[in-house]
Motif scaffolding. Structure first.
Motif, mmCIF file in Angstrom:
data_model
loop_
_atom_site.group_PDB
_atom_site.id
_atom_site.type_symbol
_atom_site.label_atom_id
_atom_site.label_comp_id
_atom_site.label_asym_id
_atom_site.label_seq_id
_atom_site.Cartn_x
_atom_site.Cartn_y
_atom_site.Cartn_z
ATOM 1 N N ALA A 201 30.167 52.635 -0.174
ATOM 2 C CA ALA A 201 30.427 53.648 0.854
ATOM 3 C C ALA A 201 31.134 54.863 0.256
ATOM 4 O O ALA A 201 30.806 56.006 0.596
ATOM 5 C CB ALA A 201 31.255 53.049 1.992
ATOM 6 N N TRP A 202 32.083 54.637 -0.670
ATOM 7 C CA TRP A 202 32.753 55.774 -1.318
ATOM 8 C C TRP A 202 31.772 56.570 -2.170
ATOM 9 O O TRP A 202 31.857 57.800 -2.245
ATOM 10 C CB TRP A 202 33.950 55.321 -2.144
ATOM 11 C CG TRP A 202 35.170 55.063 -1.313
ATOM 12 C CD1 TRP A 202 35.783 53.865 -1.103
ATOM 13 C CD2 TRP A 202 35.922 56.026 -0.548
ATOM 14 N NE1 TRP A 202 36.859 54.032 -0.254
ATOM 15 C CE2 TRP A 202 36.973 55.337 0.091
ATOM 16 C CE3 TRP A 202 35.804 57.398 -0.353
ATOM 17 C CZ2 TRP A 202 37.891 55.979 0.910
ATOM 18 C CZ3 TRP A 202 36.724 58.038 0.464
ATOM 19 C CH2 TRP A 202 37.758 57.325 1.082
ATOM 20 N N VAL B 56 37.211 54.272 4.733
ATOM 21 C CA VAL B 56 35.963 54.879 4.267
ATOM 22 C C VAL B 56 35.034 55.175 5.445
ATOM 23 O O VAL B 56 34.276 56.145 5.408
ATOM 24 C CB VAL B 56 35.274 54.044 3.159
ATOM 25 C CG1 VAL B 56 34.590 52.803 3.705
ATOM 26 C CG2 VAL B 56 34.299 54.897 2.365
ATOM 27 N N ALA B 57 35.123 54.381 6.507
ATOM 28 C CA ALA B 57 34.341 54.701 7.712
ATOM 29 C C ALA B 57 34.818 56.032 8.286
ATOM 30 O O ALA B 57 34.005 56.869 8.694
ATOM 31 C CB ALA B 57 34.473 53.586 8.745
ATOM 32 N N GLY B 58 36.122 56.235 8.304
ATOM 33 C CA GLY B 58 36.671 57.503 8.781
ATOM 34 C C GLY B 58 36.269 58.661 7.892
ATOM 35 O O GLY B 58 35.928 59.747 8.371
ATOM 36 N N THR C 288 29.083 54.108 8.288
ATOM 37 C CA THR C 288 29.762 53.181 9.193
ATOM 38 C C THR C 288 29.224 51.767 9.005
ATOM 39 O O THR C 288 29.988 50.798 8.949
ATOM 40 C CB THR C 288 29.602 53.630 10.659
ATOM 41 O OG1 THR C 288 30.188 54.930 10.793
ATOM 42 C CG2 THR C 288 30.272 52.663 11.615
ATOM 43 N N TYR C 289 27.901 51.630 8.865
ATOM 44 C CA TYR C 289 27.317 50.312 8.635
ATOM 45 C C TYR C 289 27.789 49.731 7.308
ATOM 46 O O TYR C 289 28.193 48.560 7.239
ATOM 47 C CB TYR C 289 25.784 50.372 8.661
ATOM 48 C CG TYR C 289 25.177 49.062 8.239
ATOM 49 C CD1 TYR C 289 25.173 47.968 9.095
ATOM 50 C CD2 TYR C 289 24.644 48.897 6.961
ATOM 51 C CE1 TYR C 289 24.661 46.741 8.702
ATOM 52 C CE2 TYR C 289 24.118 47.680 6.558
ATOM 53 C CZ TYR C 289 24.133 46.612 7.424
ATOM 54 O OH TYR C 289 23.630 45.408 7.030
ATOM 55 N N VAL C 290 27.759 50.535 6.250
ATOM 56 C CA VAL C 290 28.175 50.046 4.932
ATOM 57 C C VAL C 290 29.670 49.692 4.961
ATOM 58 O O VAL C 290 30.086 48.676 4.400
ATOM 59 C CB VAL C 290 27.852 51.077 3.830
ATOM 60 C CG1 VAL C 290 28.381 50.630 2.477
ATOM 61 C CG2 VAL C 290 26.343 51.311 3.751
ATOM 62 N N ALA C 291 30.477 50.495 5.648
ATOM 63 C CA ALA C 291 31.907 50.200 5.780
ATOM 64 C C ALA C 291 32.124 48.906 6.566
ATOM 65 O O ALA C 291 33.003 48.103 6.224
ATOM 66 C CB ALA C 291 32.626 51.364 6.452
ATOM 67 N N TYR C 292 31.316 48.690 7.590
ATOM 68 C CA TYR C 292 31.400 47.442 8.349
ATOM 69 C C TYR C 292 31.156 46.253 7.433
ATOM 70 O O TYR C 292 31.882 45.262 7.476
ATOM 71 C CB TYR C 292 30.392 47.454 9.511
ATOM 72 C CG TYR C 292 30.274 46.131 10.211
ATOM 73 C CD1 TYR C 292 31.275 45.687 11.079
ATOM 74 C CD2 TYR C 292 29.168 45.310 9.996
ATOM 75 C CE1 TYR C 292 31.170 44.465 11.714
ATOM 76 C CE2 TYR C 292 29.058 44.085 10.623
ATOM 77 C CZ TYR C 292 30.064 43.657 11.486
ATOM 78 O OH TYR C 292 29.970 42.444 12.094
#
Length: 150
Positions: A74-75, A33-35, A58-62
């Motif tokens: 994130a999605w 999801v970061a990608g 990116t933060y939420v995916a982290y």
């Protein structure tokens, strides 16, 4: 078909991802999801906002490295970005005009799977059966059914 196929893609994604064993499945999906959050950078349709969105996702995916709920969020953020891009006429795949719309339909399917804990099909079925069993049990029986099925 342009509305049904993305649902199938989301279901296929969830099925294929469920083949990865935990805890790697959750971590791999956080990276995915970061990608996806950076997918629109090359088009730059929204200028500097593309970088802001990528940083937020990116933060939420982290945070999703330790939480399926953050991956689901994130999605859903990506879904909103897909809708903005579809309305603006700047699709994720430049030669496929409705690609962002398809992505906006697919992503919530993946998010729902994430909110359900990224379970395998077998685990999902057991989870649904357990929820139905607890719902139909008498008030005094709920604790016992949950403990047995737990």
């Amino acid at each position: 078909m342009q509305y049904v196929a993305p649902i199938g893609v989301g279901l296929l994604y969830a099925f294929l991802m469920s083949l990865i064993r935990e805890p790697h499945r959750r971590r791999f999906n956080a990276v995915m999801v970061a990608g996806a959050g950076a997918a629109y950078l090359s088009g730059g349709g929204l200028g500097g906002w593309e970088f802001v969105f990528t940083a937020v996702v990116t933060y939420v995916a982290y945070r999703g490295l330790d939480s399926w709920n953050f991956i689901g969020v994130a999605w859903l953020l990506h879904t909103a970005w897909d809708i903005v891009h579809h309305i603006k006429g700047n699709p994720i795949i430049p030669f496929a005009h409705t690609s962002s719309l398809g992505c906006a339909i697919c992503d919530p399917v993946i998010a729902l799977w994430c909110f359900a804990g990224g379970k395998t099909p077998r685990e999902l079925l057991a989870w649904v059966r357990g929820a139905r069993g607890r719902k139909g049990a008498a008030p005094g029986e709920r604790a016992r059914v949950g403990a047995v099925g737990g």
